[in-house]
Write a protein that holds these residues in place. Structure first.
Motif, mmCIF file in Angstrom:
data_model
loop_
_atom_site.group_PDB
_atom_site.id
_atom_site.type_symbol
_atom_site.label_atom_id
_atom_site.label_comp_id
_atom_site.label_asym_id
_atom_site.label_seq_id
_atom_site.Cartn_x
_atom_site.Cartn_y
_atom_site.Cartn_z
ATOM 1 N N ILE A 1 34.174 23.686 41.848
ATOM 2 C CA ILE A 1 34.141 23.724 40.390
ATOM 3 C C ILE A 1 35.184 24.693 39.841
ATOM 4 N N VAL A 2 35.336 25.847 40.475
ATOM 5 C CA VAL A 2 36.352 26.805 40.029
ATOM 6 C C VAL A 2 37.749 26.231 40.263
ATOM 7 N N TYR B 1 30.548 25.686 44.282
ATOM 8 C CA TYR B 1 31.089 26.712 43.383
ATOM 9 C C TYR B 1 32.615 26.761 43.492
ATOM 10 N N TYR C 1 28.018 27.469 47.833
ATOM 11 C CA TYR C 1 29.301 28.164 47.754
ATOM 12 C C TYR C 1 30.466 27.169 47.734
ATOM 13 N N VAL D 1 34.997 30.329 34.000
ATOM 14 C CA VAL D 1 34.080 29.508 34.793
ATOM 15 C C VAL D 1 33.574 30.287 36.003
ATOM 16 N N GLY D 2 34.458 31.023 36.656
ATOM 17 C CA GLY D 2 34.066 31.790 37.833
ATOM 18 C C GLY D 2 33.013 32.834 37.525
ATOM 19 N N LEU E 1 25.249 33.109 37.257
ATOM 20 C CA LEU E 1 24.102 32.221 37.474
ATOM 21 C C LEU E 1 23.787 32.060 38.957
ATOM 22 N N LEU E 2 24.819 31.959 39.781
ATOM 23 C CA LEU E 2 24.625 31.826 41.222
ATOM 24 C C LEU E 2 23.959 33.071 41.799
ATOM 25 N N GLY F 1 31.055 32.982 34.737
ATOM 26 C CA GLY F 1 29.850 32.325 34.201
ATOM 27 C C GLY F 1 28.984 31.723 35.293
ATOM 28 N N LEU F 2 29.588 30.934 36.151
ATOM 29 C CA LEU F 2 28.819 30.329 37.246
ATOM 30 C C LEU F 2 28.436 31.360 38.299
ATOM 31 N N GLY F 3 29.285 32.356 38.508
ATOM 32 C CA GLY F 3 28.983 33.389 39.493
ATOM 33 C C GLY F 3 27.743 34.184 39.132
#
Length: 85
Positions: A18-19, A15, A12, A62-63, A69-70, A65-67
């Motif tokens: 990165i955001v 994450y 987290y 990004v939030g 995947l997370l 897209g990565l969210g």
């Protein structure tokens, strides 16, 4: 005694970092405003090429897209049985 972090807390934190970097880069790109930059949020909403518009675009893209995947990794990790191996 130092406090130990769980794996989820580390993920987290990465994450969030990165955001945050995406927000910073969006602001910088919006301030520079190069030619031909027309951000479209999820191919639906046209955003202005201003620093605020680019921050919204970067953080949202990004939030999400990565969210996704997370969440997918967390879903699989919760169902993985360590004792079965």
């Amino acid at each position: 005694m130092p406090r130990r972090l769980s794996g989820r807390q580390v993920i987290y934190a990465v994450y969030a970092a990165i955001v945050s970097i995406a927000a910073l880069m969006g602001f910088v790109l919006g301030a520079i405003n190069p030619e031909g930059m027309d951000p479209t949020l999820f191919f639906v909403v046209d955003l202005p090429a201003t620093p605020v518009g680019m921050v919204i675009f970067g953080v949202s893209t990004v939030g999400v897209g990565l969210g996704v995947l997370l969440l997918l990794v967390a879903f699989v990790a919760d169902r993985y049985d360590d004792a079965a191996v």
